[in-house]
Design a protein around this motif. Sequence first.
Motif, short mmCIF file in Angstrom:
data_model
loop_
_atom_site.label_atom_id
_atom_site.label_comp_id
_atom_site.label_asym_id
_atom_site.label_seq_id
_atom_site.Cartn_x
_atom_site.Cartn_y
_atom_site.Cartn_z
N ARG A 13 0.83 -1.21 0.00
CA ARG A 13 0.00 0.00 0.00
C ARG A 13 0.87 1.26 0.00
O ARG A 13 0.54 2.25 -0.66
N TYR A 49 -3.16 3.11 6.11
CA TYR A 49 -4.11 2.20 6.76
C TYR A 49 -5.38 2.99 7.13
O TYR A 49 -5.48 3.55 8.22
N PRO A 50 -6.36 3.07 6.23
CA PRO A 50 -7.59 3.81 6.53
C PRO A 50 -8.47 3.02 7.48
O PRO A 50 -8.73 1.83 7.27
N THR A 51 -8.91 3.63 8.53
CA THR A 51 -9.81 2.99 9.48
C THR A 51 -10.81 4.01 9.99
O THR A 51 -10.49 5.19 10.14
N GLU A 52 -12.01 3.55 10.26
CA GLU A 52 -13.04 4.42 10.83
C GLU A 52 -13.10 4.28 12.35
O GLU A 52 -13.83 5.02 13.00
N GLU A 103 -2.62 8.15 14.58
CA GLU A 103 -2.58 9.51 14.05
C GLU A 103 -1.24 10.23 14.26
O GLU A 103 -0.79 10.98 13.38
N THR A 107 -9.44 -3.70 6.04
CA THR A 107 -9.53 -2.65 5.02
C THR A 107 -8.38 -2.67 4.04
O THR A 107 -8.40 -1.93 3.05
N LEU A 137 -2.30 6.88 8.70
CA LEU A 137 -3.72 6.70 8.44
C LEU A 137 -4.07 6.81 6.95
O LEU A 137 -5.18 6.44 6.56
N GLU A 138 -3.17 7.31 6.13
CA GLU A 138 -3.41 7.29 4.69
C GLU A 138 -3.09 5.91 4.11
O GLU A 138 -3.68 5.49 3.11
N ARG A 179 -7.61 5.08 15.24
CA ARG A 179 -7.20 6.33 14.60
C ARG A 179 -6.38 7.19 15.57
O ARG A 179 -5.36 7.78 15.19
N HIS A 197 0.84 4.05 -2.99
CA HIS A 197 0.65 5.47 -2.69
C HIS A 197 1.67 6.32 -3.46
O HIS A 197 1.32 7.35 -4.05
#
Length: 729
Positions: free
Chosen positions: A558, A581-584, A593, A718, A578-579, A589, A562
């Motif tokens: 990933r 590994y995107p997580t909600e 972060e 994800t 976080l870019e 986060r 990128h």
Amino acid sequence: QDSGAEAGGSHAPGSVVGGCWQDWLAKSREEVEGFSKAQVSLLVAAVLIDGGLEDDEFIQQTVATLQQQGVTGKALLRLTLEKLMAAGVPRGPAQLLAEKIQLLKEPQVELPRFSATDLLDFEDRFLNSRINSKDRPFLEREAVVESVVKQLEQIQRYGTKPTVVTLWSPPGTGKTSLIRHLARKDPSFAESRRCGRLLVLDAAEISKLAWREEPTWMASAIVVWHLLQLLHGYSIEVSPGRVVSFQRMEFMAVLEAVKRASAPNEGRNSFEVWLRSFCQHREDVFEQWLLVTAAAFNATPDCACLIFLDQAELLVKEQVEGRSQNGGQRSAFTDIFSMFPQKMGMFSAGTVNILIDRPSEEYSLLKVQAVPALAPLSLQAARKAMIEWGGTQYKKEFDKIHLFSAGVPLLLEEAFKNELAATAQTAITLMLDKLKNWYADAAPYFNQPEVALALVLCSAVRWPAEGFQLVPGTSVRWSDIFRAGAAFPNNKSVLVPRLWWCEDTNMKDAIRNDLKELNIDLEGLLPDSLQLLNSPQRGATERGEKWEELVANSLAARFRLHCIARTLSAEVTWVPFLEIYPTEDPHLRAVLEPFEVCWSDGVEYPSGQGNEATVMSDVGKAIKSNRNFATAHHDLLIPVRCKATGKPEFIAAKCRYGEKKDAGGLKLQDKAKKDNFEDMQNVLLQICSESEGWQSFTNKTWARRQEEKKYSLMSCETIIGQLDVLKLL
């Protein structure tokens, strides 16, 4: 009658015919052929009155002209529009008379009056004869159905201009099955279906004509064609005293009839008289759709008219010169469907994404609303499909078949054509043949090394893929990839069937070598399901080791994507964690972060006594995997840099495929080394395939570490395209 007619010659013909003028219209050809001049006068007057002529002087003039010519019934039947006008009859009355003469000359076919209860083949008429009639398992499409229904209902209530709800997906993903489901079974459209106000159409029926014909004619012809198909072989009393017979016609013939109705001339048949009288404009046609279905099916005024279009790409490809005022690329699709009423619900499915070439949100005369593309089937849904297809021949090898097909319905269906007991290799061979035949347009993309590598990487790590975007590192748009079937949308990412590259030794070796240069291991990133099934080493330990490799290589891939997508030099690029590994999840986060990453050196596997990687090792730009150490303290050491201080450090990770470990199972993981009992200041992640974010602890030490944002669960769902692959072990 003769003497009465002669005696009344000085009166207005309307008064001469009197209240019984309709009776003259019912006379047969044989009766008219024996008419005298006086009887012809009465018939002519009745025809003109029925045609809407209210000017008695006009009617008298026409009757007098024919009387002066001595026209009897036999002579009347030989007259044409040109001959009537040459004799001095004005064009309007001449057209009405020519139509009546043509009707009389045609053989009269008595069709039974329509009764909805007699229509035993209704589904064939409105659906099966129009689009592919093959029923396939309908699974995991509920969200799309809900979206389509909701948007169509909104259009019917609040539409301000013609609007089409569109679905665009690669071939073989079940678009036709979706239309069939909506048309046959969805309760939201049940009344429209029952009342003949649900129009189902395959664009192949009209695409060859669409580019060269007026859109208004095409729109009218579509509705008329629908009524003819639906009511074939029956007559309908569309209004008091006016009965119309419906006979199925080819679309081209319907279109020509509509055009003649718009520009009257002689030579109409009985059906075309109805068109000429009531369907001269498209607004008239839409009104007749309502009136005819009300008469036939007792449809109420609030019963909605709907259009479902399959293979919409055939119309989208027929581009029209110029763009709309709002900047969209015009096509036969946009031109035709902008002709329909603003509150008519319209839904289309196809392989070409019209939104890609439409920079504005709507065309000048048409609005297009999209619904999510159809994703391949999950393993659970594919199992259900297997049962519906009656496929039990592969038994435990089905998981492998699903992985190789990426869950594409068309490929799975092909695998189950062989009803005899078979191996997964048999299914793979069958699916490969289908790929070569149905997805021939995809092959050229895999012959381009940079495209093939990008597709495999994107599929492996759930890389975001929108149709208008370029495949990372290439000049190819995702919309072209999807249309060819080289990859399949999967929510907001993509899946590539392993069949496209895994069975081709040369292609697989090329991808492996390209990844090796990036220090990413192909087998670690995409474990071979055939090898996993045949592996003598199985169980939790083997799954755990493969999971560790899968996580490390997916993170590295990933990061590389990128950089490729943005044309950045990986060696000097730092990206917020976080870019990558995107997580909600809010807790995860908060834990990630503060950090940014640069994994330009991919994945390293330390080996040799004393070389186990720890949080105290030198921090470089490679994710370190301790797979070579059976009793390693931490499985992964992930290099990061604190955004606030610029300090490099490791995030330690414990990898667990399956259920998460509790505080007891995490014993000593909060220490820098097994023999170091001081609390580790580094963040610890438990990378567990089934959980993400906050973990409930009764142990105060671990609860405090979590509250201090030094611990979190991370599932990697994800970023890993096929989480289920390790269940084969």
